[in-house]
Design an enzyme around this catalytic site. Structure first.
Site, PDB file in Angstrom:
ATOM      1  N   CYS A 166      53.327  20.640 -58.389  1.00  0.00           N
ATOM      2  CA  CYS A 166      52.407  19.668 -57.797  1.00  0.00           C
ATOM      3  C   CYS A 166      51.093  19.579 -58.569  1.00  0.00           C
ATOM      4  O   CYS A 166      50.497  18.527 -58.680  1.00  0.00           O
ATOM      5  CB  CYS A 166      52.138  20.041 -56.353  1.00  0.00           C
ATOM      6  SG  CYS A 166      51.640  21.752 -56.183  1.00  0.00           S
TER       7      CYS A 166
ATOM      8  N   GLY B  33      54.746  18.779 -49.662  1.00  0.00           N
ATOM      9  CA  GLY B  33      55.742  17.848 -50.194  1.00  0.00           C
ATOM     10  C   GLY B  33      55.063  16.619 -50.761  1.00  0.00           C
ATOM     11  O   GLY B  33      53.880  16.660 -51.134  1.00  0.00           O
ATOM     12  N   SER B  34      55.790  15.530 -50.776  1.00  0.00           N
ATOM     13  CA  SER B  34      55.261  14.331 -51.424  1.00  0.00           C
ATOM     14  C   SER B  34      54.221  13.631 -50.534  1.00  0.00           C
ATOM     15  O   SER B  34      54.236  13.777 -49.302  1.00  0.00           O
ATOM     16  CB  SER B  34      56.407  13.371 -51.718  1.00  0.00           C
ATOM     17  OG  SER B  34      57.062  13.060 -50.503  1.00  0.00           O
ATOM     18  N   THR B  35      53.362  12.858 -51.156  1.00  0.00           N
ATOM     19  CA  THR B  35      52.320  12.146 -50.411  1.00  0.00           C
ATOM     20  C   THR B  35      52.963  11.124 -49.464  1.00  0.00           C
ATOM     21  O   THR B  35      52.482  10.928 -48.343  1.00  0.00           O
ATOM     22  CB  THR B  35      51.321  11.500 -51.384  1.00  0.00           C
ATOM     23  OG1 THR B  35      50.665  12.554 -52.098  1.00  0.00           O
ATOM     24  CG2 THR B  35      50.261  10.678 -50.671  1.00  0.00           C
TER      25      THR B  35
ATOM     26  N   GLU C  50      52.783  10.219 -59.888  1.00  0.00           N
ATOM     27  CA  GLU C  50      53.331  11.553 -60.150  1.00  0.00           C
ATOM     28  C   GLU C  50      54.769  11.418 -60.656  1.00  0.00           C
ATOM     29  O   GLU C  50      55.593  10.777 -60.012  1.00  0.00           O
ATOM     30  CB  GLU C  50      53.319  12.338 -58.843  1.00  0.00           C
ATOM     31  CG  GLU C  50      53.710  13.778 -59.002  1.00  0.00           C
ATOM     32  CD  GLU C  50      53.704  14.526 -57.667  1.00  0.00           C
ATOM     33  OE1 GLU C  50      54.205  13.985 -56.675  1.00  0.00           O
ATOM     34  OE2 GLU C  50      53.200  15.663 -57.648  1.00  0.00           O
TER      35      GLU C  50
ATOM     36  N   LYS D 114      61.333  25.065 -42.254  1.00  0.00           N
ATOM     37  CA  LYS D 114      62.497  24.432 -42.865  1.00  0.00           C
ATOM     38  C   LYS D 114      62.333  24.412 -44.386  1.00  0.00           C
ATOM     39  O   LYS D 114      61.437  23.757 -44.908  1.00  0.00           O
ATOM     40  CB  LYS D 114      62.665  23.000 -42.381  1.00  0.00           C
ATOM     41  CG  LYS D 114      64.011  22.420 -42.829  1.00  0.00           C
ATOM     42  CD  LYS D 114      64.108  20.932 -42.626  1.00  0.00           C
ATOM     43  CE  LYS D 114      63.545  20.130 -43.774  1.00  0.00           C
ATOM     44  NZ  LYS D 114      64.287  20.282 -45.031  1.00  0.00           N
TER      45      LYS D 114
ATOM     46  N   GLU E 294      49.785  19.586 -47.908  1.00  0.00           N
ATOM     47  CA  GLU E 294      49.621  19.901 -49.338  1.00  0.00           C
ATOM     48  C   GLU E 294      50.528  18.932 -50.074  1.00  0.00           C
ATOM     49  O   GLU E 294      51.756  19.060 -50.011  1.00  0.00           O
ATOM     50  CB  GLU E 294      50.068  21.342 -49.618  1.00  0.00           C
ATOM     51  CG  GLU E 294      49.341  22.405 -48.812  1.00  0.00           C
ATOM     52  CD  GLU E 294      47.923  22.634 -49.280  1.00  0.00           C
ATOM     53  OE1 GLU E 294      47.568  22.157 -50.366  1.00  0.00           O
ATOM     54  OE2 GLU E 294      47.159  23.275 -48.539  1.00  0.00           O
TER      55      GLU E 294
HETATM   56  P1  NAD Z   1      59.539  15.656 -50.128  1.00  0.00           P
HETATM   57  O1  NAD Z   1      58.283  15.181 -49.516  1.00  0.00           O
HETATM   58  O2  NAD Z   1      60.597  14.681 -50.379  1.00  0.00           O
HETATM   59  O3  NAD Z   1      60.198  16.795 -49.223  1.00  0.00           O
HETATM   60  C1  NAD Z   1      59.502  17.941 -48.814  1.00  0.00           C
HETATM   61  C2  NAD Z   1      60.116  18.481 -47.544  1.00  0.00           C
HETATM   62  O4  NAD Z   1      59.955  17.510 -46.508  1.00  0.00           O
HETATM   63  C3  NAD Z   1      61.627  18.744 -47.625  1.00  0.00           C
HETATM   64  O5  NAD Z   1      61.899  19.924 -46.918  1.00  0.00           O
HETATM   65  C4  NAD Z   1      62.221  17.528 -46.942  1.00  0.00           C
HETATM   66  O6  NAD Z   1      63.499  17.799 -46.382  1.00  0.00           O
HETATM   67  C5  NAD Z   1      61.199  17.234 -45.873  1.00  0.00           C
HETATM   68  N1  NAD Z   1      61.152  15.824 -45.431  1.00  0.00           N
HETATM   69  C6  NAD Z   1      61.512  14.706 -46.095  1.00  0.00           C
HETATM   70  N2  NAD Z   1      61.316  13.616 -45.339  1.00  0.00           N
HETATM   71  C7  NAD Z   1      60.781  14.047 -44.176  1.00  0.00           C
HETATM   72  C8  NAD Z   1      60.313  13.390 -43.002  1.00  0.00           C
HETATM   73  N3  NAD Z   1      60.375  12.075 -42.871  1.00  0.00           N
HETATM   74  N4  NAD Z   1      59.801  14.129 -42.017  1.00  0.00           N
HETATM   75  C9  NAD Z   1      59.702  15.472 -42.127  1.00  0.00           C
HETATM   76  N5  NAD Z   1      60.147  16.153 -43.203  1.00  0.00           N
HETATM   77  C10 NAD Z   1      60.674  15.448 -44.224  1.00  0.00           C
HETATM   78  O7  NAD Z   1      59.085  16.421 -51.449  1.00  0.00           O
HETATM   79  P2  NAD Z   1      59.993  17.171 -52.506  1.00  0.00           P
HETATM   80  O8  NAD Z   1      60.636  16.138 -53.359  1.00  0.00           O
HETATM   81  O9  NAD Z   1      60.825  18.206 -51.850  1.00  0.00           O
HETATM   82  O10 NAD Z   1      58.861  17.958 -53.336  1.00  0.00           O
HETATM   83  C11 NAD Z   1      58.122  17.370 -54.320  1.00  0.00           C
HETATM   84  C12 NAD Z   1      56.750  16.955 -53.840  1.00  0.00           C
HETATM   85  O11 NAD Z   1      56.078  18.065 -53.258  1.00  0.00           O
HETATM   86  C13 NAD Z   1      55.871  16.498 -54.962  1.00  0.00           C
HETATM   87  O12 NAD Z   1      55.186  15.330 -54.589  1.00  0.00           O
HETATM   88  C14 NAD Z   1      54.890  17.637 -55.131  1.00  0.00           C
HETATM   89  O13 NAD Z   1      53.682  17.268 -55.711  1.00  0.00           O
HETATM   90  C15 NAD Z   1      54.751  18.145 -53.770  1.00  0.00           C
HETATM   91  N6  NAD Z   1      54.275  19.526 -53.730  1.00  0.00           N
HETATM   92  C16 NAD Z   1      52.996  19.783 -53.353  1.00  0.00           C
HETATM   93  C17 NAD Z   1      52.504  21.079 -53.350  1.00  0.00           C
HETATM   94  C18 NAD Z   1      51.083  21.371 -52.929  1.00  0.00           C
HETATM   95  O14 NAD Z   1      50.796  22.523 -52.637  1.00  0.00           O
HETATM   96  N7  NAD Z   1      50.195  20.411 -52.886  1.00  0.00           N
HETATM   97  C19 NAD Z   1      53.333  22.125 -53.726  1.00  0.00           C
HETATM   98  C20 NAD Z   1      54.625  21.841 -54.118  1.00  0.00           C
HETATM   99  C21 NAD Z   1      55.090  20.528 -54.112  1.00  0.00           C
END
Ligand code: NAD
Length: 807
Positions: free
Chosen positions: A301, A245-247, A398, A193, A267
């Site tokens: 990130c 995604g986010s922590t 962050e 997704k 990640e």
């Molecule tokens: P996010 O966590 O809000 O969303 C990431 C993904 O998760 C999206 O596709 C979202 O639709 C989905 N999602 C949201 N809530 C969910 C849930 N409850 N269950 C399952 N899926 C869910 O993050 P974002 O705002 O899209 O991205 C930014 C974050 O990603 C930052 O914290 C960044 O540091 C991190 N990031 C980490 C890396 C890494 O490799 N460590 C790389 C890129 C981004």
């Protein structure tokens, strides 16, 4: 008339816009409406829902995107499951051909991908064209290689199965490639997704899959919002979930997958330090900072978002930095002369703004450039926040935008302390012309990627991933492959939970031995009473609660008594283990000698141990002797590995050296199973300490005396105080305290299915790594099942240190 010098000073770049015709034509061909890509074809969402994606730079709508519901995810999982049966059996060479074809097609359509990415995400075309898309192609080439070599290089492994993947919006296609390439190369099938803001390049990629004839169902693209993400992470039929995604969302997913037996890699976020020493090439470091925090609008990130600059040069350095910032051009991402594009969405922009206001309220100095901004779209000026307290929210959280937070340090020690003063551990960038210093700091910083005199470098051949709350697992490099593999002998665990009504880990009161004529077996009547204490910080300690547990043989005979440890004892043991951290800095040769010495001393007392094991377990003496012998052999195995699992040089595209170092994780909590009380204990403790970790071990609850007898072996084997700490008592109570403890870096739990579930759930507190058995017994005697690479990998984490070479 102007002088030439003046002209040079005042001259600006004219616009150099990239044409969007091909991308627009592609969108129009699809009538600007996209369904889901399931089983190799476009499928209308059963949810019937669509949402709109728009261009961050203009706010103009781009397309209608399907918003998948649970039944869509279900259909995608079924398609992936059906495809897995053949794809996992397809010869590696054939899979390699598909990945190679994908790589070639990405290159052939690279400009279309780059323009579409910049339109959808707002990132400068220079970045999508020169960084994102080439790295995507590189990822497929690299993993085509692993598909080709799997049968020879990874012959003891099999694919994990059907994988659910969820990704963020900041590097839409690159994150997509990082997830898909290793998974399908190794024979898995995926349902992925994309982030709701940025689905377009994933949909174009779906067409590439069809174009190269990838078998239907190997890659399924399911677009949608957070609910669609949750439908993936909560679906029971995935064998693994991979998330970027986010922590905060990572935590939700850790809890949602706990106890299911699904593999998980996360990640997550970061707050990475960018450390400038007084002997750095300052101009180079300033350019480095531009790439560290203003690359991709700071929505990275691993962005170098915390500048730590040595006090002696700080004032001048920040002055230079402000000057450089004032030259940064913010504007249309499709203009090749632009440095900083649009912020992905007004919501994200508002979040960044809020953080800057928090900084202002915290009393920090805010500098923002005065560059002009386009009238429409979503923009944020490059921002520098200085005069910041290291404990303040803006120094810790962050921000995920073009905002740099600056602090100063005086000594090298202080630089390391500040760098590590974060719950994250994704990356670090270190600037010094003194390579001895830079590499020494690189070893001390807790982060998965460390760039020396460079920043934000990535390559498929070097794993990327975090320490601490930045998550676990790696993407890229050989180390990243194991996220998508399981040992050939292992089945996917499908734990059956019985449930304790939420009472897991509560204290079971210790009872005195019943007075019914049984004789303790640790000596004839009249011998001096011997009740082992706990082993903490190299000393035998009385348990805090002053309780004792009786150890019975299967037939009810009393074998002896042990101390009944409690939460306080565990906390003391963790403190002792943390103090002993210097163990990780001992060289492998020293650690090897100590582990050999443990084996030697155990061997000297083999008979005594065998008798004790036989008495506790009711097994024959022969069987107990076999266990002791296997434990000695296992100690030899890890003594051998103490200096043979250090890492490797990664063959990246960098002109320079990338060192993949297998580092210790830190303090590891270990809860041992009941079977094979000595051998399982040794099989878990030995790899952990051989690789430099310190441990707090809860031995077998039923048969703890093998471990308490082991104190003396440890005491006579030169093991430094605090490296091995042993707390006897109720496994689940003690394991609960360990897994909830924020100063424990990893938890290994070998007990019940239910306990495994709780350990995974509770680990979400500080996102510690876990390794659990879901109550499925292991063959501890087998060198294949209970020793080797899997154990070494659990005991280490990979740090990649990038060092460019040359002029
Ligand atoms: P996010 O966590 O809000 O969303 C990431 C993904 O998760 C999206 O596709 C979202 O639709 C989905 N999602 C949201 N809530 C969910 C849930 N409850 N269950 C399952 N899926 C869910 O993050 P974002 O705002 O899209 O991205 C930014 C974050 O990603 C930052 O914290 C960044 O540091 C991190 N990031 C980490 C890396 C890494 O490799 N460590 C790389 C890129 C981004």
């Amino acid at each position: 008339m102007s002088r030439v010098a003046e002209i040079f000073d005042t001259m600006t770049y004219g616009p150099a816009p990239e044409a969007t015709d091909a991308a627009t034509a592609w969108l129009d061909e699809h009538e600007r409406k996209f369904s889901l890509f399931i089983g190799g074809r476009w499928a209308e969402p059963k949810s019937k829902k669509y949402y709109e994606t728009s261009a961050p730079a203009t706010a103009a709508p781009l397309a209608q995107i399907a918003d998948a519901g649970k039944s869509d995810v279900d259909a995608a999982v079924k398609a992936a499951r059906a495809a897995f049966a053949t794809w996992s059996q397809t010869p590696g060479h054939v899979r390699a051909r598909y990945l190679y074809a994908i790589a070639r097609h990405i290159q052939k359509h690279s400009r279309l991908f780059a323009v579409l990415e910049s339109l959808d995400n707002g990132k400068p075309i220079r970045e999508s064209r020169d960084i994102d898309i080439p790295l995507v192609a590189r990822h497929f080439y690299y993993h085509a290689g692993w598909a080709q070599l799997m049968e020879t290089e990874l012959r003891d492994y099999q694919p994990v199965g059907v994988v659910g993947q969820v990704i963020p919006w900041n590097f839409p296609l690159l994150m997509f490639a990082w997830k898909i390439a290793p998974a399908i190369a190794l024979g898995n099938t995926v349902v992925i997704k994309p982030a709701p803001f940025t689905p377009l390049t994933a949909l174009l990629f779906a067409e590439i899959c069809a174009e190269v004839g990838l078998p239907p169902g190997v890659v399924n693209v399911v677009t949608g919002g957070d609910k669609a993400g949750a439908a993936i992470t909560e679906h029971p039929d995935f064998d693994k979930i991979a998330f970027t995604g986010s922590t905060n969302v990572g935590r939700i997913i850790r809890r949602a997958t706990a106890g299911t037996g699904k593999r998980l890699s996360l990640e997550l976020g970061g707050k990475s330090p960018f450390i400038v020493f007084d002997d750095a090439d300052q101009d180079a470091a300033i350019e480095g900072l531009v790439d560290a925090i203003w690359f991709n609008q700071g929505q990275v990130c691993c962005a170098g978002s915390r500048l730590l600059v040595q006090e002696s040069i700080a004032e001048r350095f920040l002055e230079k930095l402000r000057l450089r910032m004032s030259k940064l051009v913010v504007g249309d991402p499709l203009d090749k002369g632009v440095d900083i594009g649009a912020i992905v969405d007004p919501i994200q922009r508002a979040t960044i703004e809020r953080w800057v206001e928090i900084g202002r309220a915290e009393g920090a100095d805010i500098y923002q450039t005065e560059c002009s901004l386009p009238d429409q779209g979503c923009w944020f000026r490059p921002t520098l926040i200085s005069n910041v307290n290291p404990a303040s929210a803006i120094a810790q959280e962050e921000i995920f935008g073009p905002v740099l937070v600056a602090m100063t340090f005086r000594t090298h020690k202080e630089a390391v302390a500040l760098a590590n003063n974060t719950r994250y551990g994704l990356a670090a960038s270190i600037w010094s012309e003194n390579l001895n210093l830079a590499l020494d700091i690189a070893r001390q910083v807790k982060a998965g990627s460390v760039w020396v005199n460079c920043t934000n470098l990535f390559d498929a051949a070097a794993g990327f991933g975090g320490y601490r709350e930045s998550g676990f697992g790696r993407e890229g490099g050989k180390e990243g492959l194991y996220e998508y593999l399981r040992p050939a002998w292992e089945e996917r665990p499908r734990p059956v939970l019985e449930g304790s009504g939420g009472k897991w880990g509560s204290a079971v009161p210790a009872r005195p031995a019943p007075v019914n004529g049984h004789t303790p077996a640790n000596g004839p009547l009249g011998s001096i009473d011997r009740t082992p204490k706990l082993f903490i910080g190299g000393k035998q300690k009385r348990p805090d609660g002053a309780y004792t547990r009786t150890v019975y043989a299967p037939d009810g005979e009393i074998v002896g008594q042990v101390a009944d440890g409690n939460r306080k004892d565990v906390r003391d043991a963790v403190e002792a283990a943390r103090k002993a951290e210097g163990w990780a800095n001992k060289n492998g040769h020293t650690r090897a000698q100590i582990v050999y010495y443990i084996a030697e001393n155990l061997s000297a007392r083999a008979e005594e141990f065998a008798e004790r094991i036989a008495a506790m377990t009711g097994r024959s003496l022969e069987s107990a002797e076999e266990e002791v012998y296997a434990a000695i052999r296992r100690l030899f195995t890890y003594a051998a590995y103490a200096d043979k699992f250090g890492g490797s040089i990664q063959e990246t595209t960098l002109r320079g050296i990338v060192m993949g170092v297998n580092e210790a994780i830190g303090v590891v909590g270990v809860a041992c199973p009941d079977e094979y009380p000595l051998l399982a204990f040794v099989s878990l403790v030995a790899p952990a300490i051989a690789r430099g970790n310190t441990v707090v071990v809860v031995p077998s609850e039923r048969c703890p005396l093998a471990a308490t007898d082991f104190y003396q072996v440890l005491e006579t084997s030169d093991v430094p105080a605090g490296v091995v700490n042993i707390v006897t008592g109720g496994r689940d109570l003690l394991a609960k305290t360990l897994v909830e403890h924020d100063d424990v870096d990893a938890m290994w739990y070998f007990g019940s299915a239910e306990g495994s579930c709780y350990v995974e759930q509770l680990s979400a507190g500080n996102m510690k790594r876990t390794w659990v058995d879901y109550g499925i017994a292991r063959d501890w005697l087998s060198d294949t099942h209970a020793a080797g690479e899997e154990f070494l990998r659990e005991a280490t984490q990979v740090k990649n240190i990038w060092v460019p070479t040359g002029e």
